[in-house]
Write an enzyme that holds these catalytic residues in place. Structure first.
Site, PDB file in Angstrom:
ATOM      1  CB  SER A 426      -0.956  -0.043   1.198  1.00 32.13           C
ATOM      2  OG  SER A 426      -1.948   0.948   1.097  1.00 32.13           O
ATOM      3  CG  ASP A 437       7.277   5.344 -12.012  1.00 32.56           C
ATOM      4  OD1 ASP A 437       7.841   4.240 -12.191  1.00 32.56           O
ATOM      5  OD2 ASP A 437       6.035   5.480 -12.050  1.00 32.56           O
ATOM      6  CE  LYS A 451      -4.629  -2.522   1.112  1.00 31.54           C
ATOM      7  NZ  LYS A 451      -4.646  -1.086   0.836  1.00 31.54           N
TER       8      LYS A 451
END
Length: 529
Positions: A426, A437, A451
């Protein structure tokens, strides 16, 4: 056993299908044995492992589903708040609760869900409850024969299984009809049957959505705030051994009283807990602040010990460890255990402390971190990434669509290694996705949990709550890694069954940390003029 079978297949060339049949039969038998002993968590782990080998087997799939339902029923009936508040409702109040839950799901849940699908799961929960000892014992089903129970379950299967529902009114009528028929046939009052539709129906949602009793709602808010009343232990019941202490929090009654990781609690206030499920054992240990509890336990050296503990408020730190672990190269280490309201403040304090001690690079450890507040993840990322999108969310309704971006002010531009593993979930994965990224650092460890969804908490009458997945989140490059996880840049193999326990003493020998230090030392060398 499975590994041996694979080797036999390679050597003998025996038909794979026959070996698979034998393996599946054995897996189904072993799972059923766990279920017969009411070892639901063991059954769940067993079925999950078996499904990795035979992912399309329907018997194993339903075994996993059945064990999950039974564990939830057991947990409800071990939860004091369930009996004190919900089981005391009137028929009208329990039906109104069902209506309220369905309304909130239809309004806020991330995916469209029909009343038929929701109530079908409720029927299944009732069906399994009629074969669950905790449910039957609580409702004094003593004079009912096995034949009557089987007939009642058959009635549910034949007449109500996946029965189409045109809308809420027809759904309410179905639930009341089932409750009245079971009251007539088995003598079980209507309220617990209606509540099975409330709780069981939520199994139609994803794994992260659920109906919360008053006690569970309080626990959830305590986790968000980072404080709760108790002894300060992380525990898991192990059949025949008692309550296994996985961890003991610093500055806690447990630590002060001599409890330590790898202890096994065997008695709570004189009650034998060797074979009690985790939730039932936890209900004996928890209590009001200032109250006392007497424990008997076996310490890691095998010594039998006893002690009396006073329950009190325990604060859970987001940053339990922050220190320089390589003074020569200025490598700092910061462990982040969860994302809660105090996380950003603790993170700032830790980075400032490390900077004063000579930090030139940072190892940020979110292994085993199950997540928490999305906003806390954004706040700490903003300290280490100077611009661009950090994470975005997309839901069924427009109020769940958000984009969170970094601000250049106050950014720490030190070289970074992020440690992740299979239990980084999460909010931890928001961090991993952004670091990946933005190419802000190197990810070391194992693939994360997978998740990638956002849950919101909705208050429900009777002091209960409804936790619903309301959106999915996406990395800065627009990726959602649900059930996939984030792969590390540098894989460090480790036994997944080995429980991660990070202490200041373990930092010097932890394989992930050693690899991170090696990478950062190389970075320092390349940066040296």
């Amino acid at each position: 056993m499975t590994v041996v079978l694979c080797h036999v297949l390679e050597v003998t060339g025996s038909p794979e299908s026959e070996l698979d049949k034998d393996g599946v039969r054995q897996a189904v038998y072993e799972g059923a044995e766990f279920e017969r002993s009411r070892k639901w968590s063991d059954a769940i782990v067993h079925y999950r492992d078996a499904l990795e080998l035979w992912p399309d087997n329907e018997e194993l799939k339903y075994g996993l589903r059945r064990a999950r339902f039974h564990m939830q029923i057991d947990r409800r009936y071990a939860d004091p708040s369930y009996g004190k508040s919900l089981l005391r409702l009137s028929d009208r109040q329990s039906l109104e609760l069902l209506d309220e839950v369905l309304m909130k799901i239809h309004s806020h849940y991330v995916d469209s869900l029909s009343s038929t699908y929701f109530l079908a799961h409720g029927t299944e929960s009732v069906y399994l409850a009629l074969n669950n000892e905790a449910f039957l014992e609580k409702h004094h089903v003593y004079d009912v024969t096995n034949h009557q129970l089987k007939a009642a379950r058959r009635m549910l299967f034949d007449e109500y299984w996946n029965k189409p529902i045109s809308g809420p009114d027809e759904g309410r009528k179905l639930v009341l009809e089932v409750a009245e028929r079971l009251e007539s046939q088995l003598g079980i009052s209507r309220v617990p049957i209606i509540l099975e539709y409330v709780f069981g129906g939520c199994n139609a949602l994803d794994d992260y959505s659920s109906y919360l009793t008053p006690g569970k709602l309080t626990d959830l808010y305590s986790n968000i705030e980072g404080e709760f009343v108790g002894l300060g232990i992380e525990m898991k019941s192990e059949a025949g051994k008692g309550i296994h202490l996985i961890d003991v929090l610093p500055d806690s009654p447990a630590l002060a009283g001599g409890l330590e990781p790898e202890c096994f609690i065997t008695h709570v206030d004189g009650v034998d807990v060797l074979d009690k499920p985790t939730d039932e054992a936890a209900s004996l240990i928890t209590g009001k602040s200032g109250s006392r509890v007497q424990l008997r336990w076996i310490d890691p050296r095998g010594q039998d010990r006893t002690g009396t503990f006073v329950r009190r408020e325990v604060k859970v730190k987001s940053v339990p460890i922050a220190k320089i672990i390589d003074e020569a190269n200025g490598v700092g280490y910061l462990r982040l255990a969860g994302f809660q309201r105090t996380t950003a403040q603790e993170f700032d304090e830790a980075l400032t402390q490390l900077s004063r001690q000579g930090m030139k690079s940072l190892i940020w450890d979110v292994r085993g971190n199950p997540g928490g507040l999305l906003t806390a993840a954004v706040e700490v990322l903003d300290r280490l990434i100077d611009n661009g999108v950090l994470v975005s969310t997309k839901g069924r309704t427009s109020d769940q669509n958000w984009t969170y971006s970094a601000h250049s002010a106050g950014t720490w531009n030190v070289p970074l290694v992020l440690l992740i593993d299979e239990n980084s979930a999460s909010a931890s994965e928001i961090v991993a996705g952004a670091v990946r990224d933005h190419q802000r650092g190197t990810l070391v460890g194992r693939k994360s949990y997978g998740k990638w969804s956002v849950q919101s908490i909705f208050p429900v009458s009777q002091s209960c709550g409804l936790r619903l997945t309301t959106a999915k989140f996406y990395s800065p490059n627009g990726l959602n890694h649900t059930k996939i996880g984030v792969e590390p840049d540098v894989l460090v193999p480790r036994d997944a069954s080995e429980h991660l326990r990070v202490t200041e003493k373990s930092l010097d020998t932890d394989p992930d940390i050693l690899k991170a230090v090696e990478l950062l030392q190389d970075t320092q060398l390349t940066r040296t003029p």
